[in-house]
Design an enzyme around this catalytic site. Structure first.
Site, PDB file in Angstrom:
ATOM      1  CD  GLU A  18     -40.054   2.100  30.255  1.00 53.48           C
ATOM      2  OE1 GLU A  18     -40.245   2.544  29.100  1.00 53.48           O
ATOM      3  OE2 GLU A  18     -39.149   1.293  30.525  1.00 53.48           O
ATOM      4  NE  ARG A 108     -44.044  -3.986  35.998  1.00 54.48           N
ATOM      5  CZ  ARG A 108     -43.396  -3.387  35.008  1.00 54.48           C
ATOM      6  NH1 ARG A 108     -43.968  -3.267  33.810  1.00 54.48           N
ATOM      7  NH2 ARG A 108     -42.167  -2.927  35.178  1.00 54.48           N
ATOM      8  CG  ASN A 110     -41.776  -3.843  30.750  1.00 55.19           C
ATOM      9  OD1 ASN A 110     -42.042  -2.960  31.583  1.00 55.19           O
ATOM     10  ND2 ASN A 110     -40.566  -4.001  30.270  1.00 55.19           N
ATOM     11  CG  ASP A 128     -39.666 -12.520  41.000  1.00 57.30           C
ATOM     12  OD1 ASP A 128     -39.785 -12.532  39.748  1.00 57.30           O
ATOM     13  OD2 ASP A 128     -39.821 -13.544  41.695  1.00 57.30           O
ATOM     14  CG  ASN A 156     -37.634  -2.938  28.402  1.00 49.02           C
ATOM     15  OD1 ASN A 156     -38.349  -1.974  28.131  1.00 49.02           O
ATOM     16  ND2 ASN A 156     -37.041  -3.070  29.579  1.00 49.02           N
ATOM     17  CG  ASP A 206     -35.587   0.158  30.084  1.00 51.58           C
ATOM     18  OD1 ASP A 206     -36.658  -0.096  29.530  1.00 51.58           O
ATOM     19  OD2 ASP A 206     -35.496   0.299  31.319  1.00 51.58           O
TER      20      ASP A 206
END
Length: 300
Positions: A18, A108, A110, A128, A156, A206
């Site tokens: 990423e 978390r 990102n 999740d 994102n 993304d």
């Protein structure tokens, strides 16, 4: 419409690659392997990348940017962590309500990026991916952390127009890319609108970047593509990538670098590698974080 094809670069695959980031000051590419908690670095030679080092920032790491005061700043675990040049990781702040593990339904850090002033914007998501659990934070140049947006799902990719009057943010949960009016003096978002609605066989938006002409590039998770869009949302170009899970993209001059990830059941031999392509346009390098590395605190 222009169609291009990206080719694999040299570094070994990541599990979940990423956030490619071009650090012009050090002339190196940074990227992360989320689940391994690794920040990885590579030198660029033509269209090829040669890995020069890696260091662990935390149990997970979602984003890395250069730090003007030295080393790198990361969104790792449930907050912000400084990674020193010798590989030492030091947590600067754990964000209230963030953190935990996949087993306990935690969240978390990102993706993220810095604006031209050096403010670091980074978002969160639940392990999740439950709706509404994501938040976008701003780490200011005075060391304070402020909530910018909440109620996101997978906060994102983020990027700015060349004049910094528009900021783009992908929320990959519902597959939306938002455009907001941006105040570069205050670092604030107003007048939000949905620029893109993505999903289906073409993938979900993304990570993203903005080129020097002001067009938006989105990695399409699940679609094996990176797409170029006009500021009005018109599709201009497609970069085909032979890996389904394209996760993000960034420019190193006129070279577009694309990160990918392995997916469940994938047998793609190059899944997790970086890919490169020269699309005929350039993009800016990463802006460094220009705030302090001590005394970082969350606003009450």
């Amino acid at each position: 419409m222009l169609t291009l094809r990206a080719t694999p670069a040299a570094p070994e695959p990541a599990g979940h690659g990423e956030g490619p980031t071009w650090d012009a000051g050090r002339a190196e590419l940074l990227w992360v392997d989320i689940g391994a908690g690794l920040v990885r670095r590579a030198a660029l030679d033509g269209d090829r990348l040669t890995e020069t080092g890696a260091a662990r920032a935390g149990d997970t790491v979602g984003v890395v940017v250069p730090a003007a005061a030295g080393g790198w700043l990361t969104g790792a675990g449930g907050g912000f962590t400084h990674l020193a040049a010798d590989g030492t990781a030091r947590v600067l702040v754990d964000l209230a309500g963030e953190g935990g593990s996949e087993a306990d339904g935690g969240t978390r850090m990102n993706d993220g990026a810095c604006d031209r002033a050096g403010r670091f914007f980074a978002g969160t998501m639940a392990f999740d991916e439950r709706p509404g659990a994501g938040t976008l934070y701003r780490l200011d140049t005075d060391g304070t952390v402020t909530t910018v947006l909440d109620g996101l799902t997978v906060s994102n990719g983020i990027g700015w127009s060349p004049d910094e009057r528009t900021v783009y943010l992908a929320d990959s949960g519902p597959g939306l890319v938002h455009a907001f009016a941006y105040d570069p003096a205050a670092g604030t978002f107003t007048e939000g609108r949905v620029l893109l609605e993505t999903g289906g066989p073409d993938g979900v938006a993304d990570g993203l970047t903005v080129d020097d002409e002001g067009c938006l590039w989105t990695a399409m998770w699940g679609g094996g593509q990176v797409r170029r869009w006009s500021p009005e949302g018109e599709l201009l170009a497609v970069v085909e990538v032979p890996v389904a899970h394209t996760s993000s993209c960034a420019f190193a001059g006129d070279l577009l670098v694309v990160s990918t990830a392995r997916g469940g059941g994938d047998d793609e031999p190059d899944a997790g590698r970086l890919f490169t392509v020269r699309p005929g346009v350039s993009g800016p390098p990463a802006n460094p974080y220009r705030g302090p590395l001590t005394g970082v605190r969350q606003r009450g």
